[in-house]
Write an enzyme that holds these catalytic residues in place. Structure first.
Site, short mmCIF file in Angstrom:
data_model
loop_
_atom_site.label_atom_id
_atom_site.label_comp_id
_atom_site.label_asym_id
_atom_site.label_seq_id
_atom_site.Cartn_x
_atom_site.Cartn_y
_atom_site.Cartn_z
N ALA A 18 0.84 -1.20 0.00
CA ALA A 18 0.00 0.00 0.00
C ALA A 18 0.87 1.25 0.00
O ALA A 18 0.53 2.26 -0.64
CB ALA A 18 -0.92 0.00 1.22
N LYS A 99 -3.12 -8.98 -6.36
CA LYS A 99 -3.03 -10.42 -6.60
C LYS A 99 -2.57 -11.09 -5.31
O LYS A 99 -2.04 -10.41 -4.41
CB LYS A 99 -2.07 -10.69 -7.77
#
Length: 328
Positions: A18, A99
């Protein structure tokens, strides 16, 4: 979405990946990060302060009520992806989900159906699918530089034994979903999905997830892909595509650093640089912004059908090892 203003993005999850996305968005013109959410309020505030993000939320649900957010980037463990995506989609937010897309194909089918029903974008953040290097390799193959390609190999490994989530079956840990997905996507991008037989083996940890694995894909037309991933050792991360007139060498299949073409004498015949980048994440964000402008529910570079095929393939590989996660 206002086509003249940057795409407003909220990040869900405040880990290292992030942080990379937040840094990338801070340097993009077509997108901006306006909010961060973590289940730990202090962590959300610290993340917002570190990255100059205007708003922080101490729960995922509270960020969903922010009317400015158009797209949510999901950067949580694999085990949470389906639940998180459902939350975002049910609140009218477009989604870019890290993913592996979900734990399994059943979860993927469910959230894809929801996105389509709501008319919202749902994209998998498998960044190699969106990068310029993919098109460069496609052009080399189409130009016949290595003739007819009959086999390829790819590997990805890092020394990640200290990363707790990768050891934890409850978080859908193991090498396959986190690392093996890249060699598998490398094969899928250039050899497709017409697979006749899949042969694989894995070295399992004492907690029941794969520490390393080897996967061989045999295709209906006689081609073969030999793939490897390992979460306990560094590998060279190389990808190769072999043909009857030469071969292609790709430095770092996880974020291509350069492409070399060799002739039948194993002499370097061509080198291709990749364009300068912020981090490489910008390409998937740009693809999402364009897809939203076009009114799509999927990105052409990684359509839902491809995501489902990859999830089904990984499901079958895990089944052959007898590897099931607690939530399945």
């Amino acid at each position: 979405m206002n086509t003249t203003s940057p795409l407003k993005i909220g990040i869900l999850g405040a880990g290292s990946i992030a942080s990379t996305m937040a840094h990338t968005l801070s340097r993009m013109e077509g997108a901006e990060c306006v909010a961060i959410a973590s289940r730990t309020p202090d962590k959300a505030r610290e993340f917002a302060h570190a990255h100059g993000i205007a708003r922080s939320y101490g729960s995922y649900e509270s960020m969903m009520k922010d009317p400015d957010i158009e797209l949510v980037y999901i950067a949580t463990p694999h085990s949470q992806h389906a639940e998180n995506a459902e939350l975002c989609l049910s609140h009218g937010k477009h989604v870019l989900c890290e993913k592996a897309f979900t734990v399994n194909a059943t979860e993927a089918e469910r959230i894809i159906a929801l996105a389509r029903a709501r008319g919202l974008l749902l994209a998998e953040a498998i960044w190699t699918r969106y990068m310029p290097s993919r098109r460069i390799i496609d052009e080399i193959l189409a130009g016949g530089a290595i003739g007819t390609a009959t086999s390829l190999s790819a590997n990805l490994g890092y020394s990640l034994g200290h990363v707790g989530r990768l050891q934890d079956p409850a978080l859908a840990g193991g090498a396959l979903l986190d690392l093996g997905i890249y060699p598998l996507n490398f094969a899928a991008m250039f050899f497709g999905h017409d697979i006749r037989e899949t042969i694989s083996s894995a070295i399992m940890t004492d907690r029941g997830v794969d520490a390393s694995n080897s996967i061989t894909l045999c295709y209906e037309d006689g081609r073969m892909a030999c793939l490897h991933s390992n979460m306990l050792a560094m590998t060279d991360r190389h990808g190769y595509i072999f043909g009857d007139k030469g071969y292609i060498s790709v430095t770092n299949i996880n974020n291509c650093e350069g492409i070399n073409v060799y002739n039948l004498k194993r002499e370097l015949s061509a080198h291709y640089d990749v364009p300068p980048q912020i981090s490489g994440y910008e390409y998937q964000v740009e693809a999402c912004a364009q897809a939203i402008r076009d009114g799509r529910t999927e990105c052409p570079d990684m359509p839902h059908e491809e995501t489902l095929r990859m999830m089904c393939l990984m499901d079958a590989i895990r089944a052959s090892w007898g590897m099931r996660f607690p939530m399945e």
